[in-house]
Design a protein around this motif. Structure first.
Motif, PDB file in Angstrom:
ATOM      1  N   TRP A 176      -5.269  24.592  45.746  1.00  0.00           N
ATOM      2  CA  TRP A 176      -6.510  23.995  45.231  1.00  0.00           C
ATOM      3  C   TRP A 176      -6.314  22.545  44.773  1.00  0.00           C
ATOM      4  CZ3 TRP A 176     -11.027  26.768  45.664  1.00  0.00           C
ATOM      5  CH2 TRP A 176     -10.893  28.152  45.905  1.00  0.00           C
TER       6      TRP A 176
ATOM      7  N   SER B  76     -11.495  21.966  47.439  1.00  0.00           N
ATOM      8  CA  SER B  76     -10.330  21.784  48.290  1.00  0.00           C
ATOM      9  C   SER B  76     -10.092  23.004  49.168  1.00  0.00           C
ATOM     10  CB  SER B  76      -9.091  21.521  47.419  1.00  0.00           C
ATOM     11  OG  SER B  76      -7.917  21.479  48.209  1.00  0.00           O
ATOM     12  N   THR B  77      -9.505  22.752  50.348  1.00  0.00           N
ATOM     13  CA  THR B  77      -9.086  23.839  51.239  1.00  0.00           C
ATOM     14  C   THR B  77      -7.581  24.060  51.153  1.00  0.00           C
ATOM     15  OG1 THR B  77      -8.872  22.259  53.081  1.00  0.00           O
ATOM     16  CG2 THR B  77     -10.998  23.402  52.834  1.00  0.00           C
TER      17      THR B  77
ATOM     18  N   SER C 167     -17.684  30.168  51.302  1.00  0.00           N
ATOM     19  CA  SER C 167     -16.793  29.395  52.155  1.00  0.00           C
ATOM     20  C   SER C 167     -15.330  29.645  51.794  1.00  0.00           C
ATOM     21  CB  SER C 167     -17.096  27.901  52.026  1.00  0.00           C
ATOM     22  OG  SER C 167     -16.889  27.458  50.680  1.00  0.00           O
ATOM     23  N   ARG C 168     -15.077  30.095  50.540  1.00  0.00           N
ATOM     24  CA  ARG C 168     -13.710  30.402  50.129  1.00  0.00           C
ATOM     25  C   ARG C 168     -13.746  31.273  48.889  1.00  0.00           C
ATOM     26  NH1 ARG C 168      -8.703  26.200  48.672  1.00  0.00           N
ATOM     27  NH2 ARG C 168      -7.085  27.822  48.610  1.00  0.00           N
TER      28      ARG C 168
END
Length: 258
Positions: A166, A161-162, A143-144
């Protein structure tokens, strides 16, 4: 004389029944049943005594009592059922109001053809999916991912976190959703979830199926290119690979989050 007697009996019975009817249908039924029983007994007795005139009068009384009692019973039954005696007729299509019948338009409206390519209005574009679909081989993509993330001493960050940074914060306390904290003491790297010392190709399944787990990351494990699986506060797996560790200063790593 027989006719006068019969008329007198019928009148008297009718008057009594009229009064009882105003008092209530149940009273009429009760008195009528009692009268019928008495009249039937009297009729049998008169028949045995061979008295045809009096038997005829009793028969007339039975007829009147039966009629009145039956009427009262019918009234009680009608009240108890409570069903309507009339049925509303279903209106035919011709009886409907003219305002409720749609009229045919004189001409059909025309609409511009919908283009098959990219929509011209940005609001018509489909919203991006919030979930990550597996790849063709069934492996869930990250996802990241980020490289060269540097964490300073006494700071912590959120691997779920997005945010670009971070969600880095000074200090660390439970319940804030923070996942990696660079500690001044021992152990040097604190984590609220499980940690797995791991090697090989990064994958979520490798972290999930690991059996040997620990709490936090020890100082002797912070070697360059050493990897760790870290369980986040939102129950994700993150793959951290050490790039540089300066005791008492900074911790730099690459990260992949599923």
């Amino acid at each position: 004389m027989l006719v006068s007697t019969a008329a007198g009996v019928v009148g008297a019975v009718a008057g009594v029944m009229q009064y009882l009817t105003s008092a209530g249908a149940w009273a009429v039924v009760a008195v009528g049943l009692a009268g019928l029983a008495a009249a039937c007994w009297a009729l049998g007795w008169l028949w045995m005594q061979r008295r045809p005139v009096l038997a005829t009068v009793v028969v007339m009384i039975l007829v009147v009592l039966s009629a009145v009692t039956g009427a009262a019973t019918d009234r009680i039954v009608g009240r108890s059922t409570g069903k309507p005696t009339t049925v509303a007729a279903t209106p035919s299509p011709d009886d409907r109001p003219t305002s409720a019948v749609p009229t045919s338009p004189t001409s059909a409206p025309t609409f511009p053809a919908t283009p098959t390519g990219r929509p011209t209005d940005p609001t018509d574009a489909p919203a991006p999916s919030s979930t990550v679909s597996p790849t063709s081989d069934g492996v869930k993509p990250p996802s990241r991912a980020d490289e060269g993330v540097t964490l300073s001493m006494s700071y912590s960050l959120d691997l779920d976190s997005t945010a670009t940074n971070w969600n880095v914060q000074y200090g660390y306390s439970a319940g804030q959703g923070l996942d990696v904290y660079l500690n001044r003491g021992t152990p040097p790297v604190r984590t609220p979830g499980d940690v797995v010392v791991i090697d090989g190709t990064p994958s979520e399944s490798a972290c999930e199926t690991s059996v040997t787990r620990q709490n936090d990351i020890l100082s002797e494990q912070l070697r360059t290119d050493q990897s760790f699986c870290v369980r986040t506060t939102e129950k994700r797996w993150a793959w951290l690979t050490v790039k540089r560790y300066e005791p008492g200063k900074t911790f730099t790593f690459d990260v992949i989050v599923w």
